[in-house]
Write a protein that holds these residues in place. Sequence first.
Motif, PDB file in Angstrom:
ATOM      1  N   LYS A  46      -3.283   6.169   7.654  1.00 31.85           N
ATOM      2  CA  LYS A  46      -4.347   5.158   7.801  1.00 31.85           C
ATOM      3  C   LYS A  46      -4.869   4.677   6.440  1.00 31.85           C
ATOM      4  O   LYS A  46      -5.168   3.497   6.268  1.00 31.85           O
ATOM      5  CB  LYS A  46      -5.481   5.708   8.664  1.00 31.85           C
ATOM      6  N   GLU A  47      -4.976   5.612   5.480  1.00 32.66           N
ATOM      7  CA  GLU A  47      -5.441   5.182   4.147  1.00 32.66           C
ATOM      8  C   GLU A  47      -4.419   4.261   3.489  1.00 32.66           C
ATOM      9  O   GLU A  47      -4.790   3.286   2.824  1.00 32.66           O
ATOM     10  CB  GLU A  47      -5.713   6.390   3.248  1.00 32.66           C
ATOM     11  N   LEU A  48      -3.133   4.532   3.676  1.00 40.76           N
ATOM     12  CA  LEU A  48      -2.104   3.637   3.131  1.00 40.76           C
ATOM     13  C   LEU A  48      -2.192   2.264   3.778  1.00 40.76           C
ATOM     14  O   LEU A  48      -1.989   1.233   3.115  1.00 40.76           O
ATOM     15  CB  LEU A  48      -0.715   4.237   3.343  1.00 40.76           C
ATOM     16  N   ALA A  49      -2.488   2.232   5.084  1.00 44.43           N
ATOM     17  CA  ALA A  49      -2.655   0.957   5.780  1.00 44.43           C
ATOM     18  C   ALA A  49      -3.840   0.193   5.203  1.00 44.43           C
ATOM     19  O   ALA A  49      -3.774  -1.036   5.014  1.00 44.43           O
ATOM     20  CB  ALA A  49      -2.838   1.190   7.278  1.00 44.43           C
ATOM     21  N   ALA A  50      -4.924   0.905   4.910  1.00 40.60           N
ATOM     22  CA  ALA A  50      -6.096   0.269   4.305  1.00 40.60           C
ATOM     23  C   ALA A  50      -5.760  -0.283   2.926  1.00 40.60           C
ATOM     24  O   ALA A  50      -6.164  -1.402   2.570  1.00 40.60           O
ATOM     25  CB  ALA A  50      -7.238   1.275   4.213  1.00 40.60           C
ATOM     26  N   ARG A  51      -5.003   0.481   2.142  1.00 43.31           N
ATOM     27  CA  ARG A  51      -4.595   0.006   0.818  1.00 43.31           C
ATOM     28  C   ARG A  51      -3.697  -1.230   0.925  1.00 43.31           C
ATOM     29  O   ARG A  51      -3.772  -2.144   0.102  1.00 43.31           O
ATOM     30  CB  ARG A  51      -3.856   1.111   0.064  1.00 43.31           C
ATOM     31  N   CYS A  52      -2.843  -1.225   1.950  1.00 49.01           N
ATOM     32  CA  CYS A  52      -1.970  -2.383   2.171  1.00 49.01           C
ATOM     33  C   CYS A  52      -2.799  -3.642   2.413  1.00 49.01           C
ATOM     34  O   CYS A  52      -2.518  -4.697   1.862  1.00 49.01           O
ATOM     35  CB  CYS A  52      -1.037  -2.109   3.352  1.00 49.01           C
ATOM     36  N   ILE A  53      -3.830  -3.537   3.257  1.00 51.76           N
ATOM     37  CA  ILE A  53      -4.709  -4.685   3.520  1.00 51.76           C
ATOM     38  C   ILE A  53      -5.375  -5.133   2.225  1.00 51.76           C
ATOM     39  O   ILE A  53      -5.378  -6.328   1.888  1.00 51.76           O
ATOM     40  CB  ILE A  53      -5.785  -4.310   4.566  1.00 51.76           C
TER      41      ILE A  53
ATOM     42  N   GLY B 148       0.793  -1.231   0.000  1.00 50.80           N
ATOM     43  CA  GLY B 148       0.000   0.000   0.000  1.00 50.80           C
ATOM     44  C   GLY B 148       0.818   1.269   0.000  1.00 50.80           C
ATOM     45  O   GLY B 148       0.278   2.361  -0.123  1.00 50.80           O
ATOM     46  N   GLY B 149       2.148   1.176   0.152  1.00 50.94           N
ATOM     47  CA  GLY B 149       2.999   2.357   0.130  1.00 50.94           C
ATOM     48  C   GLY B 149       3.498   2.808   1.480  1.00 50.94           C
ATOM     49  O   GLY B 149       4.166   3.835   1.580  1.00 50.94           O
ATOM     50  N   LEU B 150       3.191   2.072   2.555  1.00 44.78           N
ATOM     51  CA  LEU B 150       3.744   2.408   3.862  1.00 44.78           C
ATOM     52  C   LEU B 150       5.236   2.111   3.888  1.00 44.78           C
ATOM     53  O   LEU B 150       5.694   1.147   3.269  1.00 44.78           O
ATOM     54  CB  LEU B 150       3.057   1.594   4.967  1.00 44.78           C
ATOM     55  N   ILE B 151       5.999   2.931   4.627  1.00 42.05           N
ATOM     56  CA  ILE B 151       7.441   2.724   4.749  1.00 42.05           C
ATOM     57  C   ILE B 151       7.799   2.688   6.222  1.00 42.05           C
ATOM     58  O   ILE B 151       7.346   3.527   6.996  1.00 42.05           O
ATOM     59  CB  ILE B 151       8.229   3.863   4.075  1.00 42.05           C
TER      60      ILE B 151
END
Length: 453
Positions: free
Chosen positions: A176-183, A140-143
């Motif tokens: 939080k949106e990146l975390a959602a995209r990761c899921i 999702g793009g989290l680093i």
Amino acid sequence: MDRILIVEDDFAMLETCAQVLARAGFEVRTAGSGREALEVLQASAFDVVLTDLRMPEVSGLDVLRAAKHSDPETVVILITAFPTVDTAVEALKQGAADYLLKPFSTEQLRDAVRQALDKRRAKEEYGFLRSQARRAFTPGGLIGRSEAMLRLFDELRKAAAVDAGVLLVGESGTGKELAARCIHESSARAGRPFVALNCAAIPETLLEGEMFGHEAGAFTDARKSRAGLLEQANGGTLLLDELCEMTPPLQAKLLRALEEGKVRRVGGSDPIEFDVRFIASTNRDVRRELREQRLRADLYYRIAVIEIHVPPLRERKEDVPLLAAHFLEEYSRAYGRTFEGFTRAATDCLTRYDWPGNVRELRNTIERAVTYGKGPLVEVEDLPAAVQAAGQEEDEVDFHRWKERTLERLEKEFLTRALRENDGNVTHTARALGIHRSTLQRMMRKHGISGGS
């Protein structure tokens, strides 16, 4: 200990420079001519080459070319009493770091060497951090590489493995949106729609139609039917960002749609089936929202089968240099600027600051530095006043103890793992990390990691 080669055909000058730099803590080797310097460079590697410009047979420019051919990251400083524009331009083209004009003081000599080394270290650290950032990305793009983020990644992987509802809780700007995209992108629904709805950004009067859709004529200006986000996300994931901003009556309608798996458009009567995974997020205190009945308990228990806390940046400060390097690369490319890293003082300011706006504030800070800064390094002066002030706090000993214990440990672990993945081959590891072989060797020496092939 940094190794320095001094090249000078004036014996008195050669000895003086050698003594000054040796007392400053450097390992010094000398060469009395350009030809001798070429022989030494063929046999040994140096961090700095300090060379006179005008010498018989083999000039300082010849030494410069040889040093850069041996190791492009070698710092070369030219000494001259006869500077010319043409020579200076040629030296810069060949990669000279600085000029020292004769006569110079011992302080000027030490400063020139230290400043040149600091710039090279900053450039190397930036390249290494960019390499780590590329490897630290989630789908999702989290680093992150901190313990807090590793725990988060583990929770996100577990959530992706099932199709239950998820509530992401965390401060504004934490990702939080990146975390959602990761899921979503790690789940069986990857490749299908991911739709995000910011409940705080849409007026209440429009939110229902946005979510459920509407039929033609349902209200003024509704000239044709429109599918809502529940239908648009069919087969995929719908993120309800800032769920607590939704009014309780609309929460009740959402709950009914969730339980039935069907939606009725505004102005319509026929139910439309949908298959959507729900993820919600909030920066509010969920327990207080439930107590004060701004969040319906039945909707909460329906969505928050899994609840995940996304940590604020102040709880994972070891990720700040990594994120800063990532944003510096991104905005340097976007604005067509050339930046090679951060000064040590700028990095200290960034790492000390508490980031109340979290990653969003850090991103803004780096974008500002790219637009304001002269380069090639981000300086303290390029940062906002609040971030600069953080670097002036008087906990110098504790901060550097933390930095050595945390940041350098993570760096060493990353290096060790990369070498292991490449069977200890230094050349292959450097290529995989996108850094020069000599840079990798210097970092290995820094951390006491024994070399491979």
